[in-house]
Design a protein around this motif. Sequence first.
Motif, mmCIF file in Angstrom:
data_model
loop_
_atom_site.group_PDB
_atom_site.id
_atom_site.type_symbol
_atom_site.label_atom_id
_atom_site.label_comp_id
_atom_site.label_asym_id
_atom_site.label_seq_id
_atom_site.Cartn_x
_atom_site.Cartn_y
_atom_site.Cartn_z
ATOM 1 N N THR A 45 6.281 13.756 -31.663
ATOM 2 C CA THR A 45 5.036 14.285 -31.105
ATOM 3 C C THR A 45 4.234 15.041 -32.173
ATOM 4 O O THR A 45 3.010 14.904 -32.252
ATOM 5 C CB THR A 45 5.334 15.209 -29.906
ATOM 6 N N ILE A 93 7.375 6.276 -27.309
ATOM 7 C CA ILE A 93 5.994 6.446 -27.774
ATOM 8 C C ILE A 93 4.996 5.822 -26.802
ATOM 9 O O ILE A 93 4.002 6.453 -26.429
ATOM 10 C CB ILE A 93 5.823 5.866 -29.195
ATOM 11 N N PHE A 94 5.257 4.595 -26.373
ATOM 12 C CA PHE A 94 4.281 3.900 -25.534
ATOM 13 C C PHE A 94 4.332 4.290 -24.053
ATOM 14 O O PHE A 94 3.351 4.128 -23.344
ATOM 15 C CB PHE A 94 4.437 2.384 -25.687
ATOM 16 N N ASN A 95 5.462 4.819 -23.600
ATOM 17 C CA ASN A 95 5.591 5.106 -22.162
ATOM 18 C C ASN A 95 5.735 6.583 -21.808
ATOM 19 O O ASN A 95 5.277 6.996 -20.745
ATOM 20 C CB ASN A 95 6.798 4.345 -21.578
ATOM 21 N N SER A 112 -4.035 7.864 -25.015
ATOM 22 C CA SER A 112 -3.964 6.401 -25.058
ATOM 23 C C SER A 112 -4.592 5.885 -26.350
ATOM 24 O O SER A 112 -4.183 4.853 -26.874
ATOM 25 C CB SER A 112 -4.641 5.785 -23.835
ATOM 26 N N GLU A 143 -4.338 7.361 -29.302
ATOM 27 C CA GLU A 143 -3.291 7.498 -30.319
ATOM 28 C C GLU A 143 -2.239 6.399 -30.175
ATOM 29 O O GLU A 143 -1.753 5.870 -31.173
ATOM 30 C CB GLU A 143 -2.653 8.888 -30.245
ATOM 31 N N LYS A 144 -1.909 6.062 -28.950
ATOM 32 C CA LYS A 144 -0.949 4.975 -28.718
ATOM 33 C C LYS A 144 -1.519 3.645 -29.218
ATOM 34 O O LYS A 144 -0.817 2.851 -29.829
ATOM 35 C CB LYS A 144 -0.592 4.882 -27.235
ATOM 36 N N LYS A 145 -2.794 3.436 -28.939
ATOM 37 C CA LYS A 145 -3.463 2.215 -29.382
ATOM 38 C C LYS A 145 -3.455 2.127 -30.908
ATOM 39 O O LYS A 145 -3.135 1.091 -31.483
ATOM 40 C CB LYS A 145 -4.904 2.198 -28.860
ATOM 41 N N PHE A 185 -1.426 3.618 -32.954
ATOM 42 C CA PHE A 185 -0.047 3.445 -33.400
ATOM 43 C C PHE A 185 0.355 1.979 -33.287
ATOM 44 O O PHE A 185 0.975 1.416 -34.195
ATOM 45 C CB PHE A 185 0.911 4.327 -32.583
ATOM 46 N N PHE A 186 -0.008 1.337 -32.174
ATOM 47 C CA PHE A 186 0.317 -0.083 -32.006
ATOM 48 C C PHE A 186 -0.383 -0.920 -33.076
ATOM 49 O O PHE A 186 0.196 -1.863 -33.620
ATOM 50 C CB PHE A 186 -0.077 -0.592 -30.613
ATOM 51 N N TYR A 240 4.110 -5.232 -25.918
ATOM 52 C CA TYR A 240 2.962 -4.328 -25.795
ATOM 53 C C TYR A 240 1.613 -4.923 -26.189
ATOM 54 O O TYR A 240 0.580 -4.304 -25.945
ATOM 55 C CB TYR A 240 3.219 -3.053 -26.611
ATOM 56 N N TYR A 257 -2.323 -3.509 -25.591
ATOM 57 C CA TYR A 257 -3.034 -2.854 -26.692
ATOM 58 C C TYR A 257 -3.955 -3.770 -27.504
ATOM 59 O O TYR A 257 -4.916 -3.295 -28.083
ATOM 60 C CB TYR A 257 -2.038 -2.154 -27.626
#
Length: 198
Positions: free
Chosen positions: A77, A116-118, A124, A126-128, A130-131, A190, A194
């Motif tokens: 995190t 990380i994704f869930n 969202s 940051e998740k995008k 990261f993907f 994923y 994404y």
Amino acid sequence: MEKIILLANNLYESQPLLKGCQVNYESELYKFSKDEKIDLLVYCFKKYDRAFNQSLILYYINLWEDFIRKDWVLLITKMFPREKFNKHSFKDINSGWYCDILLLNGIIGINPFELIFNDLEISSEEKKLFFYFFKHRGEYSFYINERELIEDIVNYYDLEVFQKIVIMKEKLIQEGFTPTVKYVEIIEKYSSFYAKHE
């Protein structure tokens, strides 16, 4: 934070961190709390290159050997938001900004991507991002050739590292993590969510 920065700089200047290294900060690190160890790792991952950070985590295993699930969650995190990434430039190829994922996924053999994704409380966006990084650099940045890793540990580090890696993997599986899965499986799982955001 000052003592963390000072120690990080001293560690960086003492490299290469290999067996037979003349300078040892083991006693200093022994006095660090878990939170301070996490902060030291975050500082080093964000400031120094991948090669230094990989040697740091293999040489000073006491930096992470007593971590439990919540410590790994905190470490990951704190690495967000991540460094900006440009798929057309390879200047980030040796970046240390993803060494937390390299340690968990590539070295210990634990899948951090579900978390990380869930589960992580990050945006969202940051998740995008990261993907997006995972898609273009993940295979190199998050996975390690197992034979090369074994050879490196045998040649340059203490053999106790193997034991600590196995213990950590078993502990994290008991705490709900799953073993590492292949790069293509993460992409398949994923990308439908994404890829449309790219």
